[in-house]
Design an enzyme around this catalytic site. Structure first.
Site, short mmCIF file in Angstrom:
data_model
loop_
_atom_site.label_atom_id
_atom_site.label_comp_id
_atom_site.label_asym_id
_atom_site.label_seq_id
_atom_site.Cartn_x
_atom_site.Cartn_y
_atom_site.Cartn_z
N GLY A 253 -100.50 82.89 110.05
CA GLY A 253 -101.79 83.32 110.00
C GLY A 253 -103.06 83.09 111.66
O GLY A 253 -103.74 83.35 111.71
N GLU A 290 -95.02 79.63 109.57
CA GLU A 290 -94.39 80.72 109.11
C GLU A 290 -95.42 81.84 109.62
O GLU A 290 -95.66 82.79 109.47
CB GLU A 290 -94.78 80.65 108.06
CG GLU A 290 -93.87 80.00 106.69
CD GLU A 290 -94.74 79.61 105.45
OE1 GLU A 290 -95.85 80.66 105.74
OE2 GLU A 290 -93.82 79.38 104.33
N PRO A 291 -95.49 82.19 111.69
CA PRO A 291 -95.78 82.62 111.89
C PRO A 291 -95.63 84.03 111.80
O PRO A 291 -94.15 84.67 111.91
CB PRO A 291 -96.05 82.29 113.22
CG PRO A 291 -94.93 81.36 113.73
CD PRO A 291 -94.67 81.03 112.39
N GLY A 292 -96.16 85.29 111.84
CA GLY A 292 -95.37 86.52 111.47
C GLY A 292 -96.56 87.49 112.95
O GLY A 292 -96.08 87.94 113.90
N ARG A 293 -97.51 87.85 112.15
CA ARG A 293 -98.16 88.81 113.57
C ARG A 293 -98.49 88.24 115.20
O ARG A 293 -98.29 89.23 115.79
CB ARG A 293 -99.73 88.99 113.47
CG ARG A 293 -100.79 89.64 113.50
CD ARG A 293 -101.66 89.37 113.98
NE ARG A 293 -102.60 89.65 112.27
CZ ARG A 293 -102.72 90.19 111.33
NH1 ARG A 293 -103.06 91.68 111.40
NH2 ARG A 293 -102.78 90.44 109.95
N ARG A 329 -102.98 100.17 108.55
CA ARG A 329 -103.95 99.45 108.96
C ARG A 329 -105.48 99.63 108.83
O ARG A 329 -106.57 99.27 108.19
CB ARG A 329 -103.70 98.08 109.96
CG ARG A 329 -102.20 97.70 109.63
CD ARG A 329 -102.32 96.59 111.16
NE ARG A 329 -103.11 95.29 110.67
CZ ARG A 329 -104.38 94.92 110.92
NH1 ARG A 329 -104.50 95.74 112.59
NH2 ARG A 329 -104.79 94.46 110.50
N CYS A 359 -103.67 114.97 103.91
CA CYS A 359 -104.59 115.21 103.75
C CYS A 359 -105.35 114.71 102.66
O CYS A 359 -105.65 114.10 101.43
CB CYS A 359 -103.90 115.95 102.34
SG CYS A 359 -102.90 117.80 103.21
N GLU A 360 -105.91 112.99 103.43
CA GLU A 360 -106.91 111.74 103.13
C GLU A 360 -108.14 111.72 103.68
O GLU A 360 -108.05 111.90 104.52
CB GLU A 360 -106.04 111.16 102.17
CG GLU A 360 -104.79 111.01 102.01
CD GLU A 360 -105.17 110.70 100.85
OE1 GLU A 360 -106.91 109.75 100.19
OE2 GLU A 360 -104.48 110.36 99.66
N TYR A 387 -97.19 94.67 110.73
CA TYR A 387 -97.72 95.19 109.93
C TYR A 387 -97.97 96.98 110.36
O TYR A 387 -99.01 97.44 109.53
CB TYR A 387 -98.72 94.14 109.19
CG TYR A 387 -98.80 93.28 109.88
CD1 TYR A 387 -97.60 92.85 107.95
CD2 TYR A 387 -99.22 92.24 109.60
CE1 TYR A 387 -97.65 91.22 107.94
CE2 TYR A 387 -98.84 90.73 110.04
CZ TYR A 387 -97.94 90.63 108.35
OH TYR A 387 -98.04 89.14 108.14
N1 LLP Z 1 -96.35 83.33 105.21
C1 LLP Z 1 -96.63 83.54 104.37
C2 LLP Z 1 -96.97 83.04 102.78
C3 LLP Z 1 -97.44 85.18 104.05
O1 LLP Z 1 -97.71 85.80 103.00
C4 LLP Z 1 -97.77 85.86 105.53
C5 LLP Z 1 -98.34 87.02 106.20
C6 LLP Z 1 -96.91 85.02 107.16
C7 LLP Z 1 -96.52 83.54 106.75
C8 LLP Z 1 -97.37 85.74 108.40
O2 LLP Z 1 -98.72 85.31 108.05
P1 LLP Z 1 -99.10 85.65 109.60
O3 LLP Z 1 -98.55 84.85 110.79
O4 LLP Z 1 -98.82 87.58 109.92
O5 LLP Z 1 -100.59 86.18 109.49
N2 LLP Z 1 -100.92 93.53 106.19
C9 LLP Z 1 -101.57 92.34 106.63
C10 LLP Z 1 -101.82 91.71 106.59
C11 LLP Z 1 -101.16 90.43 105.53
C12 LLP Z 1 -100.17 89.57 105.56
C13 LLP Z 1 -99.69 88.91 104.05
N3 LLP Z 1 -99.17 87.34 104.86
C14 LLP Z 1 -102.45 92.80 108.00
O6 LLP Z 1 -101.61 94.05 108.14
O7 LLP Z 1 -102.73 92.50 108.17
#
Ligand code: LLP
Length: 431
Positions: A253, A290-293, A329, A359-360, A387
């Site tokens: 997050g 669990e970092p993603g973004r 996004r 077309c949107e 994402y």
């Molecule tokens: N762990 C869990 C259980 C999650 O559901 C998520 C993201 C993450 C970790 C990673 O979160 P992050 O570090 O990336 O914030 N599509 C949306 C974001 C959806 C996030 C869903 N869950 C966007 O483009 O902003």
């Protein structure tokens, strides 16, 4: 003027690995003008160095503490990206059997995988048990019961954390906020102790931890500390019930800089978390994140070429060759992404909405940006590493873009552009 304010983005926002050299935007040592010319657009371009820098920030923040970083791979699941993080020592947070298959295809260690998600199916549980994942983050009591029966039938024991919903406000976009009572995620904190009691008696289940994930693009530390506080109270309660946990998973997050946000640095968060763990007697717990973004977002841009400039009475449109199907996004969250001309002109700019050919009316990438453009100019849509490609689709029968990883002054195509044959594969007509 739209909800978005008029502004120019003259310098790259997020990562020093994207920078201008001799008037041309580069990723590390590679000219983005040359890449667009050689490989066509739309094109996703990632910087290998930026991935490593982002990962290292977490490692350094962890210091000598026991921390496992499980990259939230839904943000960008290209095999080359996974392999790079695995090489750096990362584990993975997965949410489907497909993501597990990618982790295995990348040759990563399944023992560092945590399996999240509210809707795990039997085959996905079986695949994860066979692979030997570190932990299932279980999100409901029915899921717990199903996992118990699947594991028992296989003669295996499933390591389990319960994903607890701590009911805290992550203060982010409602679509990416997940830790509130009204969200579908996790087990309500008030019901968690009872669910743990059940888990500790079910066959085929070994309770190992607790988990939460409160949302995405979070820029403040307080929501995390609120969640941590509630989790530590729960852990103490479980302790008194004789249920001992090994790890605490705080989810992902952490936000990134898209515009003028001040992201929360991993060190700022972790220092506060470690202090809490030490002073409250939980220093023995392994911390999982669990970092993603924050690991990939600013490690990527999407290149697109201006097809037409359409000047109307109400608005000026720069119609480009990328669309909402390539980067969803803005259409989905009204998200703001910086727009940089790859070879900026010196003439004065005017306000443009940057839109795609789909077309949107929701098919826009940026609104009200001051840009000096000519037909054929290449633009870089910033902060597209997370994402971006993973949410791309084929609406309007548009092949998905290619992906490229830059490494110093070299580049590698890590995913070919889709072809028409790819689009119709699996389709057939009636006899
Ligand atoms: N762990 C869990 C259980 C999650 O559901 C998520 C993201 C993450 C970790 C990673 O979160 P992050 O570090 O990336 O914030 N599509 C949306 C974001 C959806 C996030 C869903 N869950 C966007 O483009 O902003």
């Amino acid at each position: 003027m739209t909800a978005q304010s008029a502004k120019t983005t003259a310098t790259p926002a997020g990562s020093p690995n994207f920078h201008y050299k001799n008037g041309v935007l580069h990723a590390e040592g590679v000219s983005l003008a040359a890449l667009a010319n050689d490989l066509g657009t739309p094109l996703y371009v990632y910087s290998r160095a930026a991935l490593a820098t982002a990962f290292t920030a977490y490692q350094q923040a962890a210091g000598s503490h026991s921390v496992l970083i499980c990259y939230g791979m839904k943000a960008n699941s290209n095999l080359a990206v996974l392999k790079e993080f695995a090489r750096l020592g990362s584990g993975f947070d997965i949410v489907s059997g497909g993501e597990l298959a990618r982790v295995l295809a990348a040759g990563a260690n399944p023992g560092k995988v945590v399996f999240s998600g509210v809707g795990k199916q039997v085959w996905e549980m079986q695949a994860a048990l066979n692979a030997g994942v570190k932990c299932f983050n279980v999100e409901s009591v029915p899921e717990l019961k199903r996992l118990s029966s699947v594991a028992t039938q296989m003669g295996k024991t499933a390591p389990v954390s319960l994903r607890v919903n701590p009911d805290v406000d992550a203060k982010t976009h409602p679509y990416i906020s997940t830790g509130l009572k009204e969200n579908k995620f996790g087990i309500a904190i008030e019901e968690a102790a009872e669910a743990y009691k059940l888990a500790s008696t079910l066959p085929g289940i070994a309770v190992v931890g607790v988990d939460c994930h409160i949302g995405s693009q979070i820029t403040e530390v307080d929501p995390y500390l609120d969640a941590l506080d509630k989790l530590l109270k729960l852990i103490a309660q479980l302790d008194s019930m004789g249920i001992k946990l090994k790890h605490l998973d705080l989810g992902g997050g952490l936000g990134i800089r898209y515009d003028d946000e001040t992201p929360l640095a991993p060190k700022v968060l972790l220092d506060r978390v470690f202090t809490q763990l030490q002073t409250r007697g939980f220093g023995h717990l392994e911390l999982v994140l669990e970092p993603g973004r924050s690991l990939v977002g600013n490690a990527g841009v999407m290149l697109t070429t201006v097809q037409y400039l359409k000047l109307t009475e109400a608005r000026n449109f720069a119609i480009v060759d990328a669309a909402m199907n390539d980067l969803m996004r803005p259409a989905l969250y009204e998200a703001w992404h910086g727009v940089l001309p790859v070879a900026p002109r010196t003439t004065e700019g005017v306000l443009y909405d940057v839109v795609g050919p789909v077309c949107e009316s929701a098919d826009w990438l940026a609104r009200a940006r001051t840009l000096s453009l000519e037909q054929g100019d290449v633009l870089a849509i910033e902060s597209a590493g997370a994402y971006g490609f993973v949410m791309a689709g084929n609406y309007n029968s548009r092949p998905r873009p290619a992906e490229v990883m830059v490494d110093g002054d070299r580049f590698h195509v890590i995913r070919q552009r889709e072809t028409f044959e790819d689009l119709i594969r699996g389709e057939s007509c009636l006899p």
